[in-house]
Design a protein around this motif. Sequence first.
Motif, PDB file in Angstrom:
ATOM      1  N   ARG A   1       0.887  -1.363  -0.006  1.00 40.88           N
ATOM      2  CA  ARG A   1       0.031  -0.062   0.151  1.00 40.88           C
ATOM      3  C   ARG A   1       0.797   1.306  -0.031  1.00 40.88           C
ATOM      4  NH1 ARG A   1      -3.716   2.833  -2.041  1.00 40.88           N
ATOM      5  NH2 ARG A   1      -4.975   4.206  -0.517  1.00 40.88           N
ATOM      6  N   GLY A   2       1.949   1.354   0.741  1.00 37.63           N
ATOM      7  CA  GLY A   2       2.985   2.332   0.723  1.00 37.63           C
ATOM      8  C   GLY A   2       3.572   2.707  -0.562  1.00 37.63           C
ATOM      9  N   THR A   3       4.090   1.548  -1.229  1.00 37.92           N
ATOM     10  CA  THR A   3       4.578   1.755  -2.422  1.00 37.92           C
ATOM     11  C   THR A   3       3.619   2.410  -3.366  1.00 37.92           C
ATOM     12  OG1 THR A   3       4.566  -0.452  -2.985  1.00 37.92           O
ATOM     13  CG2 THR A   3       6.450   0.297  -2.114  1.00 37.92           C
ATOM     14  N   ASP A   4       2.248   1.868  -3.437  1.00 38.27           N
ATOM     15  CA  ASP A   4       1.166   2.232  -4.343  1.00 38.27           C
ATOM     16  C   ASP A   4       0.997   3.912  -4.188  1.00 38.27           C
ATOM     17  OD1 ASP A   4       0.701  -0.184  -5.333  1.00 38.27           O
ATOM     18  OD2 ASP A   4      -1.055  -0.406  -4.030  1.00 38.27           O
ATOM     19  N   LEU A   5       1.104   4.208  -3.077  1.00 36.05           N
ATOM     20  CA  LEU A   5       1.042   5.860  -2.625  1.00 36.05           C
ATOM     21  C   LEU A   5       2.108   6.325  -3.015  1.00 36.05           C
ATOM     22  CD1 LEU A   5      -0.622   5.348   0.972  1.00 36.05           C
ATOM     23  CD2 LEU A   5      -1.749   6.340  -1.225  1.00 36.05           C
ATOM     24  N   LEU A   6       3.089   5.935  -3.143  1.00 41.55           N
ATOM     25  CA  LEU A   6       4.369   6.881  -3.427  1.00 41.55           C
ATOM     26  C   LEU A   6       4.172   7.525  -4.978  1.00 41.55           C
ATOM     27  CD1 LEU A   6       7.590   4.286  -2.968  1.00 41.55           C
ATOM     28  CD2 LEU A   6       6.819   6.558  -1.632  1.00 41.55           C
ATOM     29  N   ARG A   7       3.251   6.908  -5.804  1.00 37.33           N
ATOM     30  CA  ARG A   7       3.212   7.374  -7.003  1.00 37.33           C
ATOM     31  C   ARG A   7       2.323   8.630  -6.933  1.00 37.33           C
ATOM     32  NH1 ARG A   7       4.551   2.259  -7.030  1.00 37.33           N
ATOM     33  NH2 ARG A   7       5.659   1.364  -8.700  1.00 37.33           N
ATOM     34  N   THR A   8       1.508   8.893  -6.031  1.00 35.38           N
ATOM     35  CA  THR A   8       0.501   9.836  -6.034  1.00 35.38           C
ATOM     36  C   THR A   8       0.602  10.797  -4.841  1.00 35.38           C
ATOM     37  OG1 THR A   8      -0.973   8.163  -4.856  1.00 35.38           O
ATOM     38  CG2 THR A   8      -1.279   8.511  -7.208  1.00 35.38           C
ATOM     39  N   VAL A   9       0.618  10.305  -3.418  1.00 36.30           N
ATOM     40  CA  VAL A   9       0.653  11.092  -2.294  1.00 36.30           C
ATOM     41  C   VAL A   9       1.923  10.319  -1.532  1.00 36.30           C
ATOM     42  CG1 VAL A   9      -1.701  12.028  -2.131  1.00 36.30           C
ATOM     43  CG2 VAL A   9      -1.328   9.625  -1.626  1.00 36.30           C
ATOM     44  N   PRO A  10       3.017  10.836  -1.960  1.00 35.08           N
ATOM     45  CA  PRO A  10       4.278  10.148  -1.003  1.00 35.08           C
ATOM     46  C   PRO A  10       4.225  10.678   0.428  1.00 35.08           C
ATOM     47  CG  PRO A  10       4.877  11.973  -2.640  1.00 35.08           C
ATOM     48  CD  PRO A  10       3.424  11.502  -2.731  1.00 35.08           C
ATOM     49  N   GLN A  11       3.480  11.487   0.763  1.00 38.24           N
ATOM     50  CA  GLN A  11       3.280  12.219   2.311  1.00 38.24           C
ATOM     51  C   GLN A  11       2.367  11.131   2.916  1.00 38.24           C
ATOM     52  OE1 GLN A  11       2.546  14.008  -0.447  1.00 38.24           O
ATOM     53  NE2 GLN A  11       4.022  15.915  -0.246  1.00 38.24           N
ATOM     54  N   GLN A  12       1.514  10.298   2.311  1.00 33.82           N
ATOM     55  CA  GLN A  12       0.829   9.562   3.048  1.00 33.82           C
ATOM     56  C   GLN A  12       1.645   8.058   3.010  1.00 33.82           C
ATOM     57  OE1 GLN A  12      -3.217   9.215   1.635  1.00 33.82           O
ATOM     58  NE2 GLN A  12      -3.212  11.397   1.401  1.00 33.82           N
ATOM     59  N   ALA A  13       2.529   7.780   2.285  1.00 32.39           N
ATOM     60  CA  ALA A  13       2.985   6.397   2.119  1.00 32.39           C
ATOM     61  C   ALA A  13       3.946   6.227   3.603  1.00 32.39           C
ATOM     62  CB  ALA A  13       4.059   6.249   1.012  1.00 32.39           C
ATOM     63  N   ASP A  14       4.011   7.511   4.197  1.00 38.19           N
ATOM     64  CA  ASP A  14       5.329   7.187   5.140  1.00 38.19           C
ATOM     65  C   ASP A  14       4.758   6.208   6.317  1.00 38.19           C
ATOM     66  OD1 ASP A  14       6.976   8.932   4.117  1.00 38.19           O
ATOM     67  OD2 ASP A  14       6.780  10.571   5.609  1.00 38.19           O
ATOM     68  N   GLN A  15       3.371   6.317   6.547  1.00 32.23           N
ATOM     69  CA  GLN A  15       3.105   5.520   7.859  1.00 32.23           C
ATOM     70  C   GLN A  15       2.931   4.120   7.404  1.00 32.23           C
ATOM     71  OE1 GLN A  15      -0.627   7.003   9.255  1.00 32.23           O
ATOM     72  NE2 GLN A  15       0.200   8.910  10.556  1.00 32.23           N
ATOM     73  N   TYR A  16       2.457   3.823   6.079  1.00 32.51           N
ATOM     74  CA  TYR A  16       2.692   2.409   5.748  1.00 32.51           C
ATOM     75  C   TYR A  16       3.735   1.864   5.846  1.00 32.51           C
ATOM     76  CZ  TYR A  16      -2.442   3.255   4.309  1.00 32.51           C
ATOM     77  OH  TYR A  16      -3.542   3.385   4.255  1.00 32.51           O
ATOM     78  N   LEU A  17       4.822   2.396   5.234  1.00 35.98           N
ATOM     79  CA  LEU A  17       6.111   1.936   5.024  1.00 35.98           C
ATOM     80  C   LEU A  17       6.874   2.031   6.710  1.00 35.98           C
ATOM     81  CD1 LEU A  17       7.261   4.312   2.304  1.00 35.98           C
ATOM     82  CD2 LEU A  17       6.681   1.752   2.162  1.00 35.98           C
ATOM     83  N   TYR A  18       6.328   2.799   7.551  1.00 30.82           N
ATOM     84  CA  TYR A  18       6.685   2.766   8.911  1.00 30.82           C
ATOM     85  C   TYR A  18       6.434   1.561   9.493  1.00 30.82           C
ATOM     86  CZ  TYR A  18       6.584   3.464  14.016  1.00 30.82           C
ATOM     87  OH  TYR A  18       6.748   3.329  15.302  1.00 30.82           O
ATOM     88  N   TRP A  19       4.978   1.007   9.342  1.00 29.44           N
ATOM     89  CA  TRP A  19       4.559  -0.196   9.977  1.00 29.44           C
ATOM     90  C   TRP A  19       4.969  -1.473   8.944  1.00 29.44           C
ATOM     91  CZ3 TRP A  19       2.728  -0.852  14.413  1.00 29.44           C
ATOM     92  CH2 TRP A  19       2.210   0.347  15.139  1.00 29.44           C
ATOM     93  N   ALA A  20       5.229  -1.392   7.836  1.00 28.99           N
ATOM     94  CA  ALA A  20       5.975  -2.467   7.375  1.00 28.99           C
ATOM     95  C   ALA A  20       7.467  -2.763   7.930  1.00 28.99           C
ATOM     96  CB  ALA A  20       6.260  -2.343   5.738  1.00 28.99           C
ATOM     97  N   GLN A  21       8.059  -1.627   8.473  1.00 30.21           N
ATOM     98  CA  GLN A  21       9.348  -1.833   9.022  1.00 30.21           C
ATOM     99  C   GLN A  21       9.283  -2.447  10.328  1.00 30.21           C
ATOM    100  OE1 GLN A  21      11.462   2.078   9.242  1.00 30.21           O
ATOM    101  NE2 GLN A  21      10.398   2.563   7.393  1.00 30.21           N
ATOM    102  N   ARG A  22       8.353  -1.933  11.129  1.00 35.75           N
ATOM    103  CA  ARG A  22       7.812  -2.563  12.502  1.00 35.75           C
ATOM    104  C   ARG A  22       7.469  -3.970  12.490  1.00 35.75           C
ATOM    105  NH1 ARG A  22       7.313   1.160  16.485  1.00 35.75           N
ATOM    106  NH2 ARG A  22       8.133  -0.973  17.529  1.00 35.75           N
ATOM    107  N   LEU A  23       6.692  -4.172  11.461  1.00 33.21           N
ATOM    108  CA  LEU A  23       6.312  -5.702  11.540  1.00 33.21           C
ATOM    109  C   LEU A  23       7.246  -6.804  11.152  1.00 33.21           C
ATOM    110  CD1 LEU A  23       2.666  -5.423   9.929  1.00 33.21           C
ATOM    111  CD2 LEU A  23       3.435  -5.887  12.464  1.00 33.21           C
ATOM    112  N   ASN A  24       8.390  -6.151  10.308  1.00 33.14           N
ATOM    113  CA  ASN A  24       9.442  -7.237  10.093  1.00 33.14           C
ATOM    114  C   ASN A  24      10.656  -6.131   9.754  1.00 33.14           C
ATOM    115  OD1 ASN A  24      11.136  -8.987   9.202  1.00 33.14           O
ATOM    116  ND2 ASN A  24       9.924 -10.055   7.892  1.00 33.14           N
ATOM    117  N   PRO A  25      11.452  -6.012  11.043  1.00 33.47           N
ATOM    118  CA  PRO A  25      12.547  -5.304  11.197  1.00 33.47           C
ATOM    119  C   PRO A  25      13.830  -5.837  10.111  1.00 33.47           C
ATOM    120  CG  PRO A  25      11.891  -5.409  12.983  1.00 33.47           C
ATOM    121  CD  PRO A  25      11.148  -6.313  12.292  1.00 33.47           C
TER     122      PRO A  25
END
Length: 380
Positions: free
Chosen positions: A46-70
């Motif tokens: 979901r975060g990489t999908d948002l990169l193409r349109t609203v990168p500001q909203q991608a941050d939270q998705y990518l943050y949680w991807a990091q937390r679930l699997n560091p």
Amino acid sequence: MRSRTLLALAAILLAQGAAAAQGAEPPRPPLPRNADPNDWEAYYDRGTDLLRTVPQQADQYLYWAQRLNPARAEPLYAHWVALHLQNVRRWDAYMHDDPRVVDSPEIIRMDSLLLRAQIRNPFLHRGLVVLLYGATSPSVSDTKFNRGLLQYFSGRLDLAVHTLSQYVEHDPRNLNARWSLVLALVSSGQMDSAQAAMDTLVARLRERDETRVVKVYESKELQEYASGLLALARNHPAEARAAMEQAIVENAASWYAHRGRAMALRVEQRPDEAAQEMAAALELAPEDALLRYDYGVALLEARRPAEAAAQFRRAVKLEPYWADAWLGLGDGERMAGHAAEAIAAYEQYLALAPRGAAATVQAVRDYLERLRQPAAAPAP
């Protein structure tokens, strides 16, 4: 990554890890229907999908991807891209080595994300970077090197290998081109050729002035480490260990090189030495959850389960949403004979495990069921 010493970046990396463990976390953003909220890839996609349109909203998705699997490199790299997409003018200055930009604290913090990604997987495919080039340079000069890069970024790997190989023959001193060729070879599965290209790249790096400040992809310690990981992927642990030892010679403070040497020792079935080497790495990076986890695994293999459980407990304190760390804690407690603690850790694993881990989930459930069964009545 532009000119930067690895020592400065590593210090920032460790400080960020400690701060992340203590700071407030953003709320989990919503996922598409039927997506798995325990799966790091659901947030990453979901975060990489948002990169193409609203990168500001991608941050939270990518943050949680990091937390679930560091342990994964992909969310870190995508986060680095997202931050640059939020200021493409700054990205353009960054690419042109504007000292007001490249030496700014903000860019150094962003570069530490890239370093963390490279430590986890130096050969991660860099296709997302086309979003940055597209945002600042609608057209690029039609050189063989640029064509090879675009072929690599777009996944046309065989073409990329062919084009970049030709370019390296034409300009053998271009280290960036050599590294790009290694990336294309690894992504295309040509591991032996990739190792040969890595060996040549490292040899070229050794010829350079030892005191020169270089870009991260030109760092001897990081490239020796990458060479060692590639040797491990090719099942050549002695070769991998030698590369990691050379990385330690380059910089004894590079904890990831100590970790890499421990990984090679584990493959060589030398568990006691591997645990000792992982302990040396941990002294350099005590707040890295991935390193705590790896140390716990090494201690389990060395048949020191109580010590392993202590490392896994620290790992889950640093990263409480990481299912694998809870699984490791359950294994450590079980092997140490602590049934109640093992049950609690396994239950937490089941609460956090993604759907893709169905086989492991079922094995843990079966174990818990057996553990909870009342003891058989004594024979008369």
